[in-house]
Design a protein around this motif. Structure first.
Motif, PDB file in Angstrom:
ATOM      1  N   HIS A 141       0.833  -1.208   0.000  1.00 42.43           N
ATOM      2  CA  HIS A 141       0.000   0.000   0.000  1.00 42.43           C
ATOM      3  C   HIS A 141       0.871   1.262   0.000  1.00 42.43           C
ATOM      4  O   HIS A 141       0.651   2.186  -0.795  1.00 42.43           O
ATOM      5  CB  HIS A 141      -0.899  -0.024   1.227  1.00 42.43           C
ATOM      6  N   GLN A 160       1.206   4.085  -2.967  1.00 45.17           N
ATOM      7  CA  GLN A 160       0.975   5.498  -2.660  1.00 45.17           C
ATOM      8  C   GLN A 160       2.151   6.357  -3.096  1.00 45.17           C
ATOM      9  O   GLN A 160       1.972   7.487  -3.561  1.00 45.17           O
ATOM     10  CB  GLN A 160       0.723   5.670  -1.162  1.00 45.17           C
ATOM     11  N   GLY A 203       1.700   7.154  -6.503  1.00 45.67           N
ATOM     12  CA  GLY A 203       0.435   7.805  -6.812  1.00 45.67           C
ATOM     13  C   GLY A 203      -0.485   6.934  -7.639  1.00 45.67           C
ATOM     14  O   GLY A 203      -1.390   7.437  -8.315  1.00 45.67           O
ATOM     15  N   ALA A 204      -0.308   5.619  -7.576  1.00 46.55           N
ATOM     16  CA  ALA A 204      -1.127   4.695  -8.370  1.00 46.55           C
ATOM     17  C   ALA A 204      -2.550   4.620  -7.800  1.00 46.55           C
ATOM     18  O   ALA A 204      -2.742   4.589  -6.587  1.00 46.55           O
ATOM     19  CB  ALA A 204      -0.497   3.308  -8.385  1.00 46.55           C
ATOM     20  N   LYS A 205      -3.512   4.572  -8.693  1.00 44.91           N
ATOM     21  CA  LYS A 205      -4.916   4.444  -8.306  1.00 44.91           C
ATOM     22  C   LYS A 205      -5.555   3.177  -8.887  1.00 44.91           C
ATOM     23  O   LYS A 205      -6.394   2.549  -8.250  1.00 44.91           O
ATOM     24  CB  LYS A 205      -5.709   5.659  -8.790  1.00 44.91           C
ATOM     25  N   LYS A 206      -5.133   2.839 -10.108  1.00 49.35           N
ATOM     26  CA  LYS A 206      -5.677   1.665 -10.791  1.00 49.35           C
ATOM     27  C   LYS A 206      -4.561   0.628 -10.917  1.00 49.35           C
ATOM     28  O   LYS A 206      -3.525   0.912 -11.518  1.00 49.35           O
ATOM     29  CB  LYS A 206      -6.204   2.047 -12.171  1.00 49.35           C
ATOM     30  N   THR A 246      -9.232  -3.223  -2.804  1.00 50.98           N
ATOM     31  CA  THR A 246     -10.469  -2.492  -3.085  1.00 50.98           C
ATOM     32  C   THR A 246     -10.914  -1.711  -1.853  1.00 50.98           C
ATOM     33  O   THR A 246     -11.285  -0.533  -1.942  1.00 50.98           O
ATOM     34  CB  THR A 246     -11.571  -3.459  -3.530  1.00 50.98           C
ATOM     35  N   GLY A 277      -9.070   1.483  -1.173  1.00 50.96           N
ATOM     36  CA  GLY A 277      -9.261   2.591  -2.084  1.00 50.96           C
ATOM     37  C   GLY A 277      -8.714   2.467  -3.496  1.00 50.96           C
ATOM     38  O   GLY A 277      -8.772   3.434  -4.261  1.00 50.96           O
ATOM     39  N   TYR A 278      -8.225   1.292  -3.878  1.00 54.86           N
ATOM     40  CA  TYR A 278      -7.702   1.124  -5.235  1.00 54.86           C
ATOM     41  C   TYR A 278      -8.764   0.525  -6.157  1.00 54.86           C
ATOM     42  O   TYR A 278      -9.636  -0.228  -5.706  1.00 54.86           O
ATOM     43  CB  TYR A 278      -6.470   0.216  -5.239  1.00 54.86           C
ATOM     44  N   GLU A 279      -8.654   0.864  -7.420  1.00 55.65           N
ATOM     45  CA  GLU A 279      -9.472   0.203  -8.433  1.00 55.65           C
ATOM     46  C   GLU A 279      -8.650  -0.959  -8.989  1.00 55.65           C
ATOM     47  O   GLU A 279      -7.643  -0.747  -9.661  1.00 55.65           O
ATOM     48  CB  GLU A 279      -9.841   1.170  -9.555  1.00 55.65           C
ATOM     49  N   ASP A 323      -5.125   1.276 -18.917  1.00 58.49           N
ATOM     50  CA  ASP A 323      -5.809   1.838 -17.750  1.00 58.49           C
ATOM     51  C   ASP A 323      -5.224   1.336 -16.430  1.00 58.49           C
ATOM     52  O   ASP A 323      -5.826   1.521 -15.380  1.00 58.49           O
ATOM     53  CB  ASP A 323      -7.300   1.517 -17.812  1.00 58.49           C
ATOM     54  N   ASP A 370      -2.223   1.662 -13.715  1.00 53.36           N
ATOM     55  CA  ASP A 370      -1.145   2.553 -13.284  1.00 53.36           C
ATOM     56  C   ASP A 370       0.091   1.790 -12.819  1.00 53.36           C
ATOM     57  O   ASP A 370       1.218   2.258 -12.991  1.00 53.36           O
ATOM     58  CB  ASP A 370      -1.608   3.439 -12.122  1.00 53.36           C
TER      59      ASP A 370
END
Length: 259
Positions: A131, A135, A138-141, A161, A164-166, A200, A202
């Motif tokens: 995690h 962070q 700055g990865a989100k997906k 999930t 907070g990640y997709e 899509d 990251d």
């Protein structure tokens, strides 16, 4: 020159399943001045999941959960043993258990481990280290590859999930035994990466500490032009930084080079 303690910067204890060879393989690549790694193994009773499945008729998911249940009972003596060497930090060289039960399961697991440590003692787990690494980028997906059966993949997906990640994809290699994880071929890893990658995505994370990817992920980062994070590299990075060791290490991936 006074030299009573070789590891003058950090002595990092590493909790490892008895069947695991991947963690030490990766750690042997880090000859950092003033830093030593101190593995403590705990016994793995259920080593061959395919044999257990054949003998009992249980599903691979049930067998894998049985493997984790048996493992939990073996960890406390190994923690006690490594603490006796006056380590400065504890890093867990096993990951499935750290994701189990999602966010709340991770919290409860880390709480149970901390109860066996001195107050305020530093702890690195695969879930938390992953995690923090994501962070940093700055990865989100994200996408993930694992050596686990489907139930392991489900818990990995749940954890990321819930924090907070997709999660775009999780590819489990469903290895037949604990030792077979370390015998996963490069082609299998490459095929899994190809399957979970996409425009899509990251970043790509690899779970399962006995699956060493440190030799290939740094090159794949240049090929795919995105972070690829082996869980052993995430835990090494997290443990070093927690000990105040901020050396930038080249050749082992962007995480250690940039953060």
């Amino acid at each position: 020159m006074e030299n009573y303690q070789i590891a003058r910067r950090a002595q990092i204890g590493v909790l490892i399943p008895s069947t695991n060879t991947g963690v030490e393989y990766d750690l042997q690549k880090f000859g950092l001045d003033g830093v030593t790694w101190h593995p403590s193994r705990f016994w793995i009773e259920l080593k061959n999941w395919a044999d257990e499945k054949a003998a009992t008729g249980d599903s691979e998911n049930v067998v894998f959960e049985r493997f984790l249940d048996l493992m939990r009972d073996e960890m406390p003596p190994a923690i006690k043993n490594v603490l006796s060497s006056k380590i400065s930090h504890l890093m867990l060289g096993m990951s499935a258990e750290t994701f189990w039960g999602g966010k709340e399961g991770n919290i409860e697991f880390e709480k149970a481990v901390r109860e066996q440590l001195p107050a305020g003692f530093g702890l690195t787990t695969g879930a938390t280290a992953s995690h923090d690494a994501l962070q940093a980028f700055g990865a989100k997906k994200i996408s993930v590859i694992t050596p686990y059966p489907p139930v392991g993949d489900d818990n990995v997906r749940q954890y990321f999930t819930e924090i907070g990640y997709e999660v775009k994809a999780v590819k489990g290699l469903n290895r037949p035994s604990a030792t077979a994880i370390a015998e996963t071929s490069i082609k299998e890893v490459m095929d899994a990466i190809k399957e979970v990658d996409g425009d899509d995505v990251d970043a790509i994370l690899q779970c399962g500490t006995n699956l060493s990817t440190v030799d290939i992920f740094p090159t794949l980062e240049h090929w795919l032009e995105k972070p690829l994070i082996p869980i052993n590299i995430a835990t090494v990075w997290h443990a070093l930084r927690a000990c105040g060791i901020n050396d930038k290490i080249t050749g082992k991936g962007r995480l250690l080079e940039e953060f």
